[in-house]
Design a protein around this motif. Structure first.
Motif, short mmCIF file in Angstrom:
data_model
loop_
_atom_site.label_atom_id
_atom_site.label_comp_id
_atom_site.label_asym_id
_atom_site.label_seq_id
_atom_site.Cartn_x
_atom_site.Cartn_y
_atom_site.Cartn_z
N ARG A 15 107.14 -12.29 -13.96
CA ARG A 15 107.11 -13.57 -13.28
C ARG A 15 105.75 -14.24 -13.51
N PRO A 16 105.72 -15.59 -13.50
CA PRO A 16 104.48 -16.29 -13.86
C PRO A 16 103.40 -16.25 -12.77
N TRP A 17 103.77 -16.03 -11.50
CA TRP A 17 102.77 -16.05 -10.44
C TRP A 17 102.02 -14.72 -10.39
N MET B 67 99.31 -17.15 -3.45
CA MET B 67 99.35 -18.61 -3.37
C MET B 67 100.14 -19.21 -4.52
N GLU B 68 100.08 -18.59 -5.69
CA GLU B 68 100.89 -19.07 -6.81
C GLU B 68 102.38 -18.88 -6.53
N LEU B 69 102.72 -17.79 -5.86
CA LEU B 69 104.11 -17.57 -5.46
C LEU B 69 104.56 -18.65 -4.48
N VAL B 70 103.72 -18.96 -3.50
CA VAL B 70 104.06 -19.99 -2.52
C VAL B 70 104.23 -21.33 -3.19
N HIS C 15 105.41 2.27 -8.62
CA HIS C 15 105.83 1.29 -9.62
C HIS C 15 104.68 0.34 -9.98
N VAL C 16 103.84 0.02 -8.99
CA VAL C 16 102.67 -0.82 -9.26
C VAL C 16 101.72 -0.09 -10.19
N ARG C 17 101.49 1.19 -9.92
CA ARG C 17 100.58 1.99 -10.75
C ARG C 17 101.06 2.09 -12.19
N GLU C 18 102.38 2.12 -12.37
CA GLU C 18 102.94 2.28 -13.72
C GLU C 18 103.23 0.95 -14.40
N GLY C 19 102.87 -0.16 -13.74
CA GLY C 19 103.00 -1.47 -14.37
C GLY C 19 104.37 -2.10 -14.26
N ARG C 20 105.27 -1.52 -13.47
CA ARG C 20 106.61 -2.10 -13.34
C ARG C 20 106.68 -3.15 -12.24
N LEU C 21 105.69 -3.13 -11.35
CA LEU C 21 105.60 -4.14 -10.30
C LEU C 21 104.18 -4.68 -10.23
N ARG C 22 104.04 -5.88 -9.69
CA ARG C 22 102.72 -6.47 -9.43
C ARG C 22 102.60 -6.66 -7.91
N ALA C 23 101.54 -6.13 -7.33
CA ALA C 23 101.30 -6.29 -5.89
C ALA C 23 100.46 -7.54 -5.66
#
Length: 323
Positions: free
Chosen positions: A133-135, A139-142, A211-219
């Protein structure tokens, strides 16, 4: 005088069994109803505490999963149980504070039918999205949500659950709307975020951090007022630009109303001692949960008196309604 004395003596045997039962409590296994599916953070937390409560009580504390309807099925089952201390509830924000405001046909009243025993603790959510996702910030998500009339999407395990309440808190703080997609369980929702089929999710660090640690999610942020030790690099929602969007799920131990005070005190003491165990503290530290060892019965009752109307107002403003 003689008549009064005789009536007192005749009434005494009727009172005796309940008093003796309370003094001998517990003399058989205690059932702890967890109103969510086995294997989740609530279930594993209860089982960890149950093991140590069993040692203190001298009887097994058996976890029984009764999932469904955002925790209200299990809560109703406990509310209708005998008020003898042998059936307990793992109560949470949803089944205790949100449900009365959201379900017009709710078949139990938490304040009337359930009694608080001891607070357990609070654990914030991570707001996570896909790296595709681009955000890259909250704040970019909002801003993305503001620019999408059709709305972004977020997932939870149902209305009134803590992820739903956390999302509503952010939306009411910003004025944006994000479309709610209920899931049967959190794992399905998290997989859809990873796969790009869902835009964002509020999830516990225990399940999302790997998943964040392995790069599959962004926190993007943590929903507490302070950062969590497990993910010290993730800013709070205030640090990310949205003070007032904090939402920290909590849980506590409940029994049916009218359970003898001696029994409530016995269970509260067992919970407090379980929280003092180093292995229990290590487990909950690994889930980013802050335990409440001093949140005894009276303190927990006071907490609920303030928290319940706050959650009810949040639900009312959101317009959310259950079935």
């Amino acid at each position: 005088m003689k008549l009064t004395t005789r009536r007192t003596l005749l009434a005494a045997p009727a009172l005796l069994p309940a008093a003796v039962a309370a003094q001998n409590f517990p003399n058989r296994p205690v059932i702890w109803v967890v109103p969510f599916a086995a294997g989740g953070i609530t279930d594993t937390s209860a089982r960890t505490l149950a093991q140590h409560m069993s040692q203190n009580l001298g009887q097994s504390v058996v976890v029984e999963n009764r999932p469904g309807a955002g925790g209200t099925i299990g809560a109703e089952a406990v509310a209708r149980s005998a008020a003898d201390g042998y059936t307990m509830l793992y109560g949470s924000q949803g089944s205790i504070a949100a449900a009365p405001a959201m379900f017009p046909n709710l078949r139990y009243d938490p304040q009337r039918d359930l009694a608080p025993v001891h607070g357990i603790g609070a654990s914030p959510h991570l707001i996570v999205t896909s790296p595709s996702r681009p955000w890259r910030t909250l704040m970019e998500l909002v801003e993305a949500a503001r620019g999408r009339p059709e709305g972004l999407t977020y997932g939870s395990v149902g209305v009134g659950t803590s992820p739903h309440l956390a999302a509503e808190t952010l939306m009411q703080a910003t004025g944006v709307r994000i479309v709610h997609a209920p899931y049967a369980n959190g794992t399905q929702g998290l997989n859809d975020v990873i796969g790009g089929r869902l835009d964002v999710m509020w999830d516990y660090p225990l399940t999302s951090l790997p998943h964040v640690r392995e790069g599959r999610l962004r926190a993007l942020a943590v929903t507490d007022r302070q950062r969590v030790a497990l993910a010290g690099e993730v800013p709070t929602v205030a640090e990310a630009g949205l003070p007032g969007a904090e939402s920290v799920p909590w849980a506590g131990l409940f029994v049916p109303a009218r359970t003898p005070v001696e029994v409530v005190a016995r269970l509260a003491g067992a919970m407090r001692e379980a929280m003092g165990d180093a292995r229990v503290q290590e487990f909950f530290g690994g889930t980013a949960t802050v335990l409440w060892p001093t949140m005894g019965t009276d303190q927990f009752r006071g907490f609920l008196a303030a928290e319940t109307p706050r959650i009810a107002a949040l639900i009312t403003r959101s317009g959310a309604r259950g079935g």
